[in-house]
Design a protein around this motif. Sequence first.
Motif, PDB file in Angstrom:
ATOM      1  N   LYS A 230      -6.399   8.621  -4.370  1.00  0.00           N
ATOM      2  CA  LYS A 230      -6.705   7.419  -3.599  1.00  0.00           C
ATOM      3  C   LYS A 230      -6.116   6.230  -4.361  1.00  0.00           C
ATOM      4  O   LYS A 230      -6.542   5.918  -5.475  1.00  0.00           O
ATOM      5  N   ILE A 231      -5.121   5.586  -3.770  1.00  0.00           N
ATOM      6  CA  ILE A 231      -4.464   4.431  -4.384  1.00  0.00           C
ATOM      7  C   ILE A 231      -5.446   3.269  -4.448  1.00  0.00           C
ATOM      8  O   ILE A 231      -6.152   2.989  -3.471  1.00  0.00           O
ATOM      9  N   SER A 232      -5.511   2.597  -5.581  1.00  0.00           N
ATOM     10  CA  SER A 232      -6.373   1.423  -5.743  1.00  0.00           C
ATOM     11  C   SER A 232      -5.737   0.232  -5.040  1.00  0.00           C
ATOM     12  O   SER A 232      -4.605  -0.146  -5.341  1.00  0.00           O
ATOM     13  N   LEU A 233      -6.465  -0.333  -4.091  1.00  0.00           N
ATOM     14  CA  LEU A 233      -5.984  -1.486  -3.328  1.00  0.00           C
ATOM     15  C   LEU A 233      -6.979  -2.620  -3.494  1.00  0.00           C
ATOM     16  O   LEU A 233      -8.173  -2.366  -3.608  1.00  0.00           O
ATOM     17  N   PRO A 234      -6.557  -3.858  -3.457  1.00  0.00           N
ATOM     18  CA  PRO A 234      -5.157  -4.297  -3.447  1.00  0.00           C
ATOM     19  C   PRO A 234      -4.495  -4.044  -4.797  1.00  0.00           C
ATOM     20  O   PRO A 234      -5.125  -3.533  -5.726  1.00  0.00           O
ATOM     21  N   ALA A 235      -3.243  -4.425  -4.903  1.00  0.00           N
ATOM     22  CA  ALA A 235      -2.468  -4.209  -6.128  1.00  0.00           C
ATOM     23  C   ALA A 235      -3.082  -4.962  -7.304  1.00  0.00           C
ATOM     24  O   ALA A 235      -3.844  -5.914  -7.116  1.00  0.00           O
ATOM     25  N   PRO A 236      -2.750  -4.542  -8.525  1.00  0.00           N
ATOM     26  CA  PRO A 236      -3.286  -5.242  -9.702  1.00  0.00           C
ATOM     27  C   PRO A 236      -2.801  -6.688  -9.769  1.00  0.00           C
ATOM     28  O   PRO A 236      -1.792  -7.047  -9.167  1.00  0.00           O
ATOM     29  N   ILE A 237      -3.547  -7.483 -10.536  1.00  0.00           N
ATOM     30  CA  ILE A 237      -3.189  -8.898 -10.696  1.00  0.00           C
ATOM     31  C   ILE A 237      -2.644  -9.203 -12.087  1.00  0.00           C
ATOM     32  O   ILE A 237      -2.040 -10.253 -12.295  1.00  0.00           O
ATOM     33  N   ARG A 238      -2.869  -8.298 -13.051  1.00  0.00           N
ATOM     34  CA  ARG A 238      -2.375  -8.509 -14.415  1.00  0.00           C
ATOM     35  C   ARG A 238      -2.050  -7.167 -15.066  1.00  0.00           C
ATOM     36  O   ARG A 238      -2.672  -6.146 -14.774  1.00  0.00           O
ATOM     37  N   PHE A 239      -1.101  -7.225 -16.003  1.00  0.00           N
ATOM     38  CA  PHE A 239      -0.709  -6.056 -16.780  1.00  0.00           C
ATOM     39  C   PHE A 239      -0.188  -6.544 -18.115  1.00  0.00           C
ATOM     40  O   PHE A 239       0.454  -7.590 -18.189  1.00  0.00           O
TER      41      PHE A 239
ATOM     42  N   TYR B 109       4.635 -12.014 -10.847  1.00  0.00           N
ATOM     43  CA  TYR B 109       4.331 -10.792 -10.112  1.00  0.00           C
ATOM     44  C   TYR B 109       4.744 -10.953  -8.659  1.00  0.00           C
ATOM     45  O   TYR B 109       4.604 -12.029  -8.083  1.00  0.00           O
ATOM     46  N   VAL B 110       5.238  -9.858  -8.080  1.00  0.00           N
ATOM     47  CA  VAL B 110       5.530  -9.806  -6.656  1.00  0.00           C
ATOM     48  C   VAL B 110       5.050  -8.453  -6.137  1.00  0.00           C
ATOM     49  O   VAL B 110       5.043  -7.471  -6.884  1.00  0.00           O
ATOM     50  N   PRO B 111       4.658  -8.391  -4.879  1.00  0.00           N
ATOM     51  CA  PRO B 111       4.234  -7.101  -4.336  1.00  0.00           C
ATOM     52  C   PRO B 111       5.381  -6.091  -4.372  1.00  0.00           C
ATOM     53  O   PRO B 111       6.542  -6.440  -4.141  1.00  0.00           O
ATOM     54  N   ALA B 112       5.059  -4.855  -4.662  1.00  0.00           N
ATOM     55  CA  ALA B 112       6.046  -3.784  -4.621  1.00  0.00           C
ATOM     56  C   ALA B 112       6.073  -3.187  -3.217  1.00  0.00           C
ATOM     57  O   ALA B 112       5.147  -3.393  -2.425  1.00  0.00           O
ATOM     58  N   GLU B 113       7.126  -2.438  -2.908  1.00  0.00           N
ATOM     59  CA  GLU B 113       7.193  -1.756  -1.616  1.00  0.00           C
ATOM     60  C   GLU B 113       6.119  -0.680  -1.500  1.00  0.00           C
ATOM     61  O   GLU B 113       5.680  -0.355  -0.401  1.00  0.00           O
ATOM     62  N   THR B 114       5.685  -0.127  -2.644  1.00  0.00           N
ATOM     63  CA  THR B 114       4.657   0.904  -2.664  1.00  0.00           C
ATOM     64  C   THR B 114       3.281   0.240  -2.624  1.00  0.00           C
ATOM     65  O   THR B 114       2.966  -0.590  -3.479  1.00  0.00           O
ATOM     66  N   ALA B 115       2.472   0.601  -1.642  1.00  0.00           N
ATOM     67  CA  ALA B 115       1.127   0.027  -1.522  1.00  0.00           C
ATOM     68  C   ALA B 115       0.335   0.255  -2.803  1.00  0.00           C
ATOM     69  O   ALA B 115       0.378   1.329  -3.393  1.00  0.00           O
TER      70      ALA B 115
END
Length: 178
Positions: free
Chosen positions: A73-82, A98-104
């Motif tokens: 199960k993919i964690s949504l929404p995407a992360p905000i920091r790394f 940061y920008v959204p990736a094509e992969t959800a």
Amino acid sequence: MQADSSSYQAQISRDESGFNACGIRAVSIVGDPKTNTVYDFSLNVRLPGFGLVKVGKSTIKTSDMLAKNGKQKISLPAPIRFWISKSDSGKAATPTKYVPAETAGFVLGGMDFVESAEIIYAMAYGEQVQFSVSYKGDNLQSIVGISSQLSDIDKKSLNACFKGLADRIQAEGVEEKK
């Protein structure tokens, strides 16, 4: 926390002029009796001279993972920091934007070229690194330690890629001076 398992894969990209991106993909699992968290990130250096990270995470029930019949199960929404660093270093490499990736569930971030290259090499040769992935609403920052290394063939390919990038940077720098 230390990941229960990690695996690495070299990532190499070419264009008509030769190598144009070199990097490493890491998949690390941190588990407990009920759930496993799967961290997935790719760290690359690319021409004309920047680092790029793609990061996200998913979860899978331990029982499903053991039976090899479950879906992550993919964690949504995407992360905000790394951030990521060599464990013996006090300096973490962090994306500047940061920008959204094509992969959800994944995000892309631009990083410093030199810092990214140093961490890629450290990972490739088995040095301990640590990273953190943060999501909106996280109360605690989880820091995950990982240590693995690339296979000998992947190390050879990665070294050839880095040499090719260095040669292109040098050749393009010489051409710009003309």
